[in-house]
Design a protein around this motif. Sequence first.
Motif, short mmCIF file in Angstrom:
data_model
loop_
_atom_site.label_atom_id
_atom_site.label_comp_id
_atom_site.label_asym_id
_atom_site.label_seq_id
_atom_site.Cartn_x
_atom_site.Cartn_y
_atom_site.Cartn_z
N CYS A 1 -14.17 -14.61 -15.89
CA CYS A 1 -13.32 -15.79 -14.93
C CYS A 1 -12.25 -15.10 -14.47
N ASN A 2 -11.67 -15.31 -15.76
CA ASN A 2 -9.88 -15.42 -16.16
C ASN A 2 -9.64 -13.40 -15.59
N ILE A 3 -10.61 -12.79 -15.92
CA ILE A 3 -10.00 -11.18 -15.15
C ILE A 3 -10.50 -10.68 -14.15
N GLN A 4 -11.78 -11.64 -13.16
CA GLN A 4 -11.73 -11.39 -12.02
C GLN A 4 -10.70 -11.76 -11.80
N ALA A 5 -10.01 -13.01 -11.73
CA ALA A 5 -8.68 -13.70 -10.83
C ALA A 5 -7.97 -12.68 -11.32
N GLN A 6 -7.32 -12.26 -12.84
CA GLN A 6 -6.34 -11.16 -12.35
C GLN A 6 -6.51 -10.21 -11.81
N CYS A 7 -7.70 -9.29 -11.26
CA CYS A 7 -7.62 -8.16 -10.74
C CYS A 7 -7.77 -8.70 -9.14
N SER A 8 -8.06 -9.84 -9.17
CA SER A 8 -7.95 -9.40 -7.48
C SER A 8 -6.13 -10.17 -7.08
N LEU A 9 -5.74 -10.54 -8.57
CA LEU A 9 -4.56 -10.58 -7.92
C LEU A 9 -3.38 -9.60 -8.30
N MET A 10 -4.07 -8.43 -8.57
CA MET A 10 -2.94 -6.95 -8.84
C MET A 10 -3.49 -6.27 -7.52
N CYS A 11 -5.01 -6.64 -7.34
CA CYS A 11 -5.37 -6.07 -5.78
C CYS A 11 -4.79 -6.83 -4.94
N THR A 12 -4.38 -7.95 -5.12
CA THR A 12 -3.39 -8.12 -3.62
C THR A 12 -1.67 -7.81 -3.65
N THR A 13 -2.23 -7.62 -5.30
CA THR A 13 -0.41 -7.09 -5.24
C THR A 13 -0.10 -5.39 -4.45
N TYR A 14 -1.48 -4.86 -4.56
CA TYR A 14 -1.28 -3.26 -4.38
C TYR A 14 -1.04 -3.57 -2.68
N ASN A 15 -1.75 -4.42 -2.04
CA ASN A 15 -2.17 -4.60 -0.34
C ASN A 15 -0.42 -5.51 0.33
N LEU A 16 0.03 -5.95 -0.92
CA LEU A 16 1.56 -6.25 -0.52
C LEU A 16 2.34 -5.56 -0.46
N HIS A 17 2.15 -4.33 -1.45
CA HIS A 17 2.83 -3.45 -1.41
C HIS A 17 2.62 -2.38 -0.02
N GLN A 18 1.67 -2.42 0.37
CA GLN A 18 1.14 -1.06 1.70
C GLN A 18 1.90 -1.82 3.14
N LEU A 19 1.70 -3.06 3.11
CA LEU A 19 2.03 -4.32 3.82
C LEU A 19 3.51 -3.99 3.98
N PHE A 20 4.55 -3.95 3.38
CA PHE A 20 5.41 -3.45 2.97
C PHE A 20 5.81 -2.54 3.75
N GLN A 21 5.37 -1.89 2.82
CA GLN A 21 5.42 -0.34 3.60
C GLN A 21 4.80 0.41 5.20
N HIS A 22 4.41 -0.06 5.52
CA HIS A 22 3.66 -0.45 7.04
C HIS A 22 5.27 -0.84 7.42
N TRP A 23 5.72 -2.63 7.03
CA TRP A 23 6.22 -3.25 8.06
C TRP A 23 8.24 -2.36 7.96
N LYS A 24 8.35 -1.59 7.52
CA LYS A 24 9.28 -0.95 6.74
C LYS A 24 9.38 0.27 7.93
N ARG A 25 7.82 1.03 8.18
CA ARG A 25 7.45 1.57 8.75
C ARG A 25 7.89 2.30 10.77
N VAL A 26 6.71 0.28 11.05
CA VAL A 26 7.37 0.15 11.62
C VAL A 26 8.98 -0.71 12.42
N ASN A 27 9.63 -1.76 11.87
CA ASN A 27 10.68 -2.03 11.87
C ASN A 27 12.32 -1.28 11.62
N THR A 28 11.59 0.47 11.27
CA THR A 28 12.93 0.89 10.25
C THR A 28 13.31 1.99 12.29
#
Length: 246
Positions: free
Chosen positions: A203-230
């Motif tokens: 149960c705790n491992i699944q929560a940590q896995c979800s958190l790590m994937c969310t971290t990765y997606n936030l990075h991708q969203l930030f990179q997308h935001w930079k491309r759009v707004n630069t």
Amino acid sequence: MRGAVEADMVGFVLHAVDGTKIAARVPNRGGWHKKKLLALLEKLDRKITELEKQLEETSVCDAPDDALPKELGECQALRKKVRSALHRLEEKNKTHLHPSDEDACVMPCKEQNRNAFAYNGQAVTDEHSGILVACEATTDCNDKQQLNAMLDKVQEQAGQNAECTLADTGPRRAKKRGYLIEPVFAFIKRHLGFRRFTHYGLCNIQAQCSLMCTTYNLHQLFQHWKRVNTPSPPAANTQSQVCCTG
């Protein structure tokens, strides 16, 4: 996930699903392995029988060996622990078990270069921008058996599945799938430094896995935001210059 969909970063044309083995927090040392425990139990049974026989022979002597009962007691105590561990393995229907994390399973881990107590981290990525549309941690070592579960996960988290989802079927599909999903795992392990779970229990491992994937997606969203707004760089002056010679 919803933010990525709203930003049109998920195309829902092609998805790739795959898994990667991530080491559990527990080390290999201290784990219970049925084959080794059975061999140790057999050895202890022989040793205890031998010590009990020696004790019977020395009990008629005037000066019995005081060290013998101590060694016998230690062997009997160890045998009790081994039997208890084997009983727990039978209860969990496992051949390998770590008492500190009974959900972790022995799996081949590339980072460890050996079999280790680990979890299978499953992920589904979208071809359009590399966004993870689903992730999950499981105790099943076999990736092929996770496809249906991950398709349901995509439907739950993203609202729909892609027109085509690449799984581990055929060399050409596997190559295309690896091209889509392997960079995600590489980024998480190498750039984010996530090579081992830091909690215990599925149960705790699944929560940590979800958190790590969310971290990765936030990075991708930030990179997308930079491309759009630069702002785009100013266009170079291409007006031809006339050179006069006299």
